[in-house]
Design an enzyme around this catalytic site. Structure first.
Site, mmCIF file in Angstrom:
data_model
loop_
_atom_site.group_PDB
_atom_site.id
_atom_site.type_symbol
_atom_site.label_atom_id
_atom_site.label_comp_id
_atom_site.label_asym_id
_atom_site.label_seq_id
_atom_site.Cartn_x
_atom_site.Cartn_y
_atom_site.Cartn_z
ATOM 1 N N PRO A 361 0.906 -0.919 0.004
ATOM 2 C CA PRO A 361 0.137 -0.069 -0.110
ATOM 3 C C PRO A 361 1.061 1.206 -0.095
ATOM 4 O O PRO A 361 1.938 1.258 0.778
ATOM 5 C CB PRO A 361 -0.687 -0.187 1.233
ATOM 6 C CG PRO A 361 -0.903 -1.538 1.420
ATOM 7 C CD PRO A 361 0.382 -2.077 0.967
ATOM 8 N N CYS A 362 0.601 2.104 -0.803
ATOM 9 C CA CYS A 362 1.231 3.364 -1.179
ATOM 10 C C CYS A 362 0.709 4.523 -0.234
ATOM 11 O O CYS A 362 1.437 5.537 -0.272
ATOM 12 C CB CYS A 362 1.449 3.818 -2.637
ATOM 13 S SG CYS A 362 -0.157 4.313 -3.316
ATOM 14 N N THR A 363 -0.346 4.490 0.401
ATOM 15 C CA THR A 363 -1.187 5.542 0.939
ATOM 16 C C THR A 363 -0.340 6.093 2.162
ATOM 17 O O THR A 363 -0.628 7.338 2.394
ATOM 18 C CB THR A 363 -2.748 5.282 1.584
ATOM 19 O OG1 THR A 363 -2.618 3.870 2.098
ATOM 20 C CG2 THR A 363 -3.597 5.275 0.159
ATOM 21 N N TYR A 365 2.771 6.698 2.157
ATOM 22 C CA TYR A 365 3.889 7.351 1.804
ATOM 23 C C TYR A 365 3.480 8.427 0.467
ATOM 24 O O TYR A 365 4.224 8.985 0.212
ATOM 25 C CB TYR A 365 4.912 6.511 1.353
ATOM 26 C CG TYR A 365 5.248 5.433 2.470
ATOM 27 C CD1 TYR A 365 5.984 5.862 3.386
ATOM 28 C CD2 TYR A 365 4.633 4.198 2.356
ATOM 29 C CE1 TYR A 365 6.247 4.792 4.413
ATOM 30 C CE2 TYR A 365 5.056 3.092 3.318
ATOM 31 C CZ TYR A 365 5.657 3.418 4.365
ATOM 32 O OH TYR A 365 5.865 2.562 5.357
ATOM 33 N N THR A 366 2.345 8.331 -0.050
ATOM 34 C CA THR A 366 2.006 9.346 -1.287
ATOM 35 C C THR A 366 2.070 10.689 -0.719
ATOM 36 O O THR A 366 1.695 11.006 0.228
ATOM 37 C CB THR A 366 0.596 8.743 -1.784
ATOM 38 O OG1 THR A 366 0.472 9.534 -2.802
ATOM 39 C CG2 THR A 366 -0.445 9.028 -0.696
#
Length: 652
Positions: A361-363, A365-366
């Site tokens: 999941p990138c949320t 760090y986005t």
């Protein structure tokens, strides 16, 4: 003549002045770097400092110990080092030396002596000998001479052993390929040869090898034990056209030639293949590698890895719609709908996982989110590390956004890298952009790539491939014209001719690219959408179908990107069906790894693990080549016919 001498003297004098100035600058930079690392270690431990410097500052591993150890070894000697214009190699040697050697060398530098690394070694050796009696010095020299002779003898023995094993392997290959008859004479000769080699083998490696199930897969002990079993099997006559042998009940182990090949010291051929370089297609199915995938989503990475020659042992996905998408398109895949935090990955260890992959999941760090990092409940970075430790794959690939490398997350990333290193993996962090691999999208991402130590140095990131670059116009030509929009041809031509610049203003290519896919449905961010409208298309809201002339007649019309268009820009094949409503499908498409990117990286990893070299341009130019059930997408036609008007729709 005198003039020539004057010119030469002036040139030498000028060069000396410049070089001395540069030496002073280099020494000053080394000291400044040491001072910065000292400040860092006021707030973190030495181990954490090393992990941070490697992960976030890209400091070479060979320099880490020098800067971290500078404070303890050379604090207070900065002015002496500065005056002597000491180079980094000498500083490194001094940090690694004992206190007496450092004191002697620093005194010499202060007196004006020019010191290099050989001088440091010589002084260290001399001081050590001063502490010994004459008899002790002679004994030490004798031990050194005996050890050198032993090493030379051992090297000669190993070389001879490798040559003998090579001969046995060649004969076994000849039998398998039916170039050598399986006559009684041949079999007896090979059995005798294997018996003699077994004696040599046990003299080198011993004869007490634990049961294979008790050894970690891919470990040196496991490889030696498998080779020992194979050699014994040959001695017993268990070989021939069927080279497979059992290692335990119900287990059909590797072909005999594979473990024995590791003892030859030769580059391992891919057994059964005549060609191992420049491959334009995948090898037969029996050579495929096993993959385990976390956070598989709608299957972008899984498809790419499948095209790269990997077979999935399992795909783990928490979202029910994404899991349903995987099952709908690949009924034969083992899709596990579960939270990775609740899975014990040791269950996969005995299956011999070659590659653990995942788009974590990138949320957390986005850059458009809250950037909570490790405090975000969706952060699974450490779960990926746990999966590596438990499943013990030969390699792993984790994809995430560039925000992962933000300074706010440096401690978290450094901790992950440290744990991966303890798990026996060599780990690197790479940036990769989808546009470099034939995808019409400017999508930059981070890859955390690791291999077990026995494969260290084998992995090479795939190079950029401008030969297969495309643009959004050519990529979406048929989909834009699907509903009869008469301006589609002109739009495509505009997209082809529009220059694309990166965020620094540098010209990347001629031809427009999409930005990173986003799953927004409603009104987009005003400035961002305005910028893309000026470029000839928009992201929000998501249109239900391709544009018509009626749509184009409306004031301010700019074509939007439908779900099929977004899927195409992520390199999904057109027949790939998505399960869920518009919002869910948009999110699945947005979160996917572009298929061709995963394919390129997967092929690079296949090369590292199997020793094959692929023609990446040829394989990526023909998506799905060599794979059953994949669609080969030809350059789209602008012609409008009955078939092209059928737009792909999500399954609700």
């Amino acid at each position: 003549m005198a003039t020539d001498i004057d010119i030469k003297a002036q040139a030498l004098s000028s060069a000396r002045t410049r070089i001395l100035a540069l030496q002073e600058q280099m020494t000053e930079r080394v000291l400044a770097m040491a001072a910065e690392v000292e400040k860092l270690m006021d707030v973190v431990s030495a181990t954490e400092a090393k992990a941070f410097l490697k992960a976030r500052c890209n400091l070479p591993a060979v320099e880490l110990s020098t800067y971290v150890g500078f404070e303890k070894a050379l604090k207070g000697a900065e002015e002496v080092l500065r005056t002597g214009r000491v180079s980094f190699p000498v500083v490194k040697a001094l940090v690694a030396a004992d206190a007496d050697t450092r004191e002697d060398v620093l005194a010499r530098i202060a007196a004006g002596a020019q010191i290099d690394t050989r001088d440091v070694s010589a002084i260290k050796k001399r001081l050590q000998e001063y502490k010994l009696t004459v008899a002790e010095v002679l004994a030490a020299r004798n031990r050194k001479a005996v050890a050198a002779a032993a090493r030379k003898r051992a090297k000669a023995s190993v070389t001879s052993f490798e040559q003998k094993v090579s001969s046995l392997v060649d004969d076994l290959q000849a039998i398998y390929r039916r170039r050598l008859p399986e006559s009684a004479v041949v079999r007896n000769g090979l059995q005798h040869q294997a018996g003699e080699l077994l004696i040599e083998f046990e003299s080198i490696f011993g004869n007490d090898h634990p049961a294979l199930p008790d050894l970690p897969l891919n470990s040196a002990g496991h490889q030696v034990a498998v080779a020992w079993h194979a050699l014994r099997k040959v001695k017993e006559g268990g070989f021939g056209s069927d080279q497979t042998f059992e290692l335990q009940d119900g287990d059909h182990g590797p072909r005999m030639i594979s473990p024995l090949q590791a003892l030859t010291g030769r580059v391992s051929p891919v057994f059964g293949l005549r060609k191992r370089t420049g491959l334009t297609g995948l090898p037969p199915e029996r050579y495929r590698l096993k993959a385990l995938e976390l956070c598989a989503g709608a299957g972008g990475m899984a498809l790419g890895l499948e095209r790269a020659g990997f077979q999935h042992v399992a795909l783990i996905e928490y979202d029910k719609n994404a899991a349903a998408t995987l099952r709908k398109n690949r009924p034969d895949w083992n899709v596990v709908q579960a939270d990775v935090r609740k899975i014990d990955f040791t269950r996969y260890r005995k299956q011999g996982i070659d590659l653990l992959a995942g788009g974590l999941p990138c949320t957390p760090y986005t850059t458009v989110g809250e950037r909570k990092g490790r405090k975000d409940e969706d952060d699974l970075l450490m779960e990926g590390v746990r999966a590596v430790k438990q499943a013990q794959p030969k390699a792993f690939i984790f994809e995430n956004v560039e925000g992962l490398l933000h300074s706010a997350h440096s401690d978290h990333v450094a901790e992950a890298l440290r744990k991966l290193m303890k798990a026996g993996c060599q780990t690197e962090i790479h940036r990769i952009n989808a546009r470099d691999f034939g995808v019409a999208q400017d999508r930059s991402r981070i890859l955390i790539v690791g291999v077990r130590k026995e494969f260290a140095g084998a992995f090479r990131m795939p190079p950029r491939m401008p030969e297969i670059a495309t643009n959004i116009g050519d990529a979406l030509a048929d989909l834009m014209s699907a509903n009869g929009w008469s301006g589609a041809r002109a739009w495509v031509q505009t997209m082809r001719e529009q220059p694309f610049h990166d965020r620094f203003g540098n010209l990347v290519q001629k031809g427009a690219l999409s930005a990173t896919m986003r799953g927004r449905q409603g009104v987009g961010r005003e400035k961002e959408d305005a910028r893309w409208k000026r470029n000839g298309f928009t992201y929000a809201p998501i249109p239900k179908s391709a544009p018509t002339d009626e749509d184009a007649a409306k004031e301010g019309f700019v074509p939007g990107l439908t779900l099929p268009m977004r899927a195409r820009l992520q390199d999904f094949p057109d027949q790939w069906k998505f399960v869920g409503g518009v919002g869910s499908v948009a999110q699945q498409i947005e979160n996917a790894v572009p298929v061709r990117v995963a394919q390129a990286v997967g092929l690079a990893m296949f090369s590292a693990l199997r020793g094959m070299q692929f023609d990446l341009v040829a394989l990526l130019r023909r998506p799905g080549s060599g794979m059953v059930g994949q669609l080969i997408i030809q350059p789209p036609s602008l012609a409008i016919d009955a078939e092209s008007t059928k737009a792909m729709a999500p399954v609700v």
